[in-house]
Design a protein around this motif. Structure first.
Motif: not given
Length: 517
Positions: A119, A123, A127, A159, A162, A285, A289, A317
């Motif tokens: 994850w 993430l 970005y 995800f 997200v 982000l 998240g 996050s």
């Protein structure tokens, strides 16, 4: 340092292999494309660990230790190198390591450990791709993280929303390109499909047992779906979240999470009070998240029981948000205020206490149940995890001394946890069976039962002290009941009831799936 501490704790033998770990280890002995409740990655990791270190606690848990190290590495590289904020990266790692969630998942081999690594990788890859949309490497990393994470736990598929929320937040300020959006969606979908492919093949071969199990746990089928709105589960769930983070980190996390929402409503360059060191893209982000996952489970807890670890991915996050808020308060108070700086020290002390408390006769330790406020009794929850090794040795001794032919004695438990514990803790590590009826189905129900062992004797184990169980007479000529208080480190631990069963007749209860998933 944390990696060394975790290995030392495992080698100290303070904590027996817990039931879920024993179950995953038992899965690893039978290679499959998937398993009843989880994808196959957890069994594959344990299989690799035991291939190197043998069927030992270190062999089972080495994957958790390495996963915890990888989690810290990814977090540091993402925040320090990709974001250019090494101070925040260090504080995020402090918050991570001082949470009960990380303390447990860094030692116990569970599915949340590899999931969190994947994850975080996804993430920061997301970005990175938003900053350099024409580079292929971040998209490749995103695709791999989606595929591997899905093999670890179905939650990785969450995800996708997200990523959608993140892209929407960027588009509000003209920070996206068509190339970026198309590639991200393509990688998320392809990665999810690749990860789900072996799982769906297994489900097709096994009457969609895993799918039905997930639907039942999520409150979308069976008894859990009876009432849509209920209020009795929310207090338990929110309390578990505060405990997993520690109350002070939970408070900082909510400060940071509220700060990013406030900031995202303003212009891209405007600072927010609790996250003033973050840029707009970074705030977007973290908001994407955290809030969709954490908020969903908060709302869903008003419908059904939510396990505390289900929202764990939102804390990828959340840890950074807590660190950003903590850093903001620290900076405003000059870094010396007593309300700010002691909390990481408190967390480190607690982590140390949890790791060494079993080695010393600390005054607040208690055994079994103790009276509280006159009538109420409190039971030490740690005792639920202890005594399994002693149980295994005791069952083995009974098998060798109480039966005419110890080689013709099989073992079975009332639930998957007892069954897996018997498989792991009894010397010889012969796979035990799980008695069907009156419980949810599990992986053991998909494997053969003991019907071919007619004429054998058996040992049946249940948790807690129970009385006679004449239902066993449907399968055995006679039985004996023994209540056993196990021990760990010379002190009382979990209680069990052991049934010595004689002359098995070859019948076994039918396995039914009506509301049993």
């Amino acid at each position: 340092m944390t990696t060394v501490a975790r290995i030392a704790f495992i080698l100290s033998g303070q904590l027996d292999l817990v039931q879920d770990e024993a179950q995953y280890w038992d899965w690893s002995r039978t290679f499959q494309l998937s398993y009843f409740t989880k994808g196959p990655l957890i069994a594959w990791i344990i299989g690799a660990g035991t291939a190197v270190f043998g069927d030992t606690a270190l062999g089972v848990r080495i994957g958790a230790v390495l996963g915890a190290a990888a989690t810290q590495l990814v977090m540091y590289l993402g925040v320090a190198r990709l974001w250019g904020r090494p101070r925040l990266a260090l504080l995020s790692i402090v918050v991570l390591n001082c949470s009960l969630l990380a303390m447990a998942s860094g030692i116990l081999m569970t599915t949340d450990n590899p999931l969190l690594v994947c994850w975080l990788t996804a993430l920061f890859s997301l970005y990175w791709a938003s900053r350099e949309p024409d580079r292929w490497l971040p998209y490749i990393l995103l695709l791999l993280a989606m595929a591997v994470g899905t093999l670890a736990k179905y939650m990785m598929l969450a995800f996708v929303p997200v990523a959608l929320v993140f892209m929407w937040l960027l588009s509000r300020n003209g920070l996206t390109t068509g190339t970026f959006v198309r590639r991200v969606l393509g990688c998320c979908i392809l990665g999810g499909v690749l990860g789900m492919l072996p799982i769906m093949i297994w489900n097709v071969q096994n009457d969609f047992a895993g799918v039905r199990h997930v639907l039942h746990l999520g409150g979308m089928s069976g008894s859990r779906a009876e009432a849509f709105l209920r209020f009795d589960k929310f207090p338990e769930y929110i309390g578990s979240q505060i405990g997993l983070l520690m109350p002070w980190w939970f408070a900082f996390m909510m400060m940071g999470a509220a700060g990013v929402v406030t900031s995202l409503r303003d212009a891209p360059g405007k600072a927010a009070r609790n996250v003033e060191t973050l840029g707009y893209r970074q705030k977007a982000l973290l908001a994407a998240g955290f809030w969709p996952i954490w908020g969903f489970f908060i709302l869903w807890s008003f419908h059904t029981k939510i396990n505390p670890n289900w929202s764990a991915v939102s804390y990828a996050s959340g840890f950074i948000l807590a660190a950003a808020a903590w850093d903001a308060v620290w900076r405003r108070r000059g870094g010396r205020n007593w309300r700010v700086w002691p909390w990481p020290l408190v967390g480190l002390v607690l982590m140390t206490m949890l790791m060494v408390h079993d080695l010393f006769p600390l005054p607040w330790r208690y055994e079994g149940r103790v009276p509280f406020a006159g009538q109420v009794h409190i039971e030490n929850p740690i005792l639920h995890l202890k005594g399994w090794d002693d149980l295994g040795d005791t069952v083995d001794e009974m098998r060798r001394t109480r039966f005419d032919d110890p080689d013709k004695v099989f073992l079975f438990g009332e639930n998957y946890d007892v069954t897996s514990a018997l498989s792991w803790h009894v010397p010889g590590k012969e796979r035990a069976y799980c008695l069907p009826g009156g419980r949810r189905l599990n992986q053991y129900d998909l494997w053969p039962g003991p019907q071919a062992k007619a004429g054998w004797d058996a040992i049946f184990v249940r948790k807690k002290f129970k009385g006679p169980n004449d239902g066993l007479l449907k399968y055995f000529a006679r039985y004996e009941t023994i209540q056993y208080q196990s021990r760990h480190g010379g002190r009382p631990a979990r209680r069990f009831t052991i049934y010595l069963c004689y002359d098995y007749n070859g019948t076994w209860p039918a396995i039914t799936g009506s509301d049993g998933y």
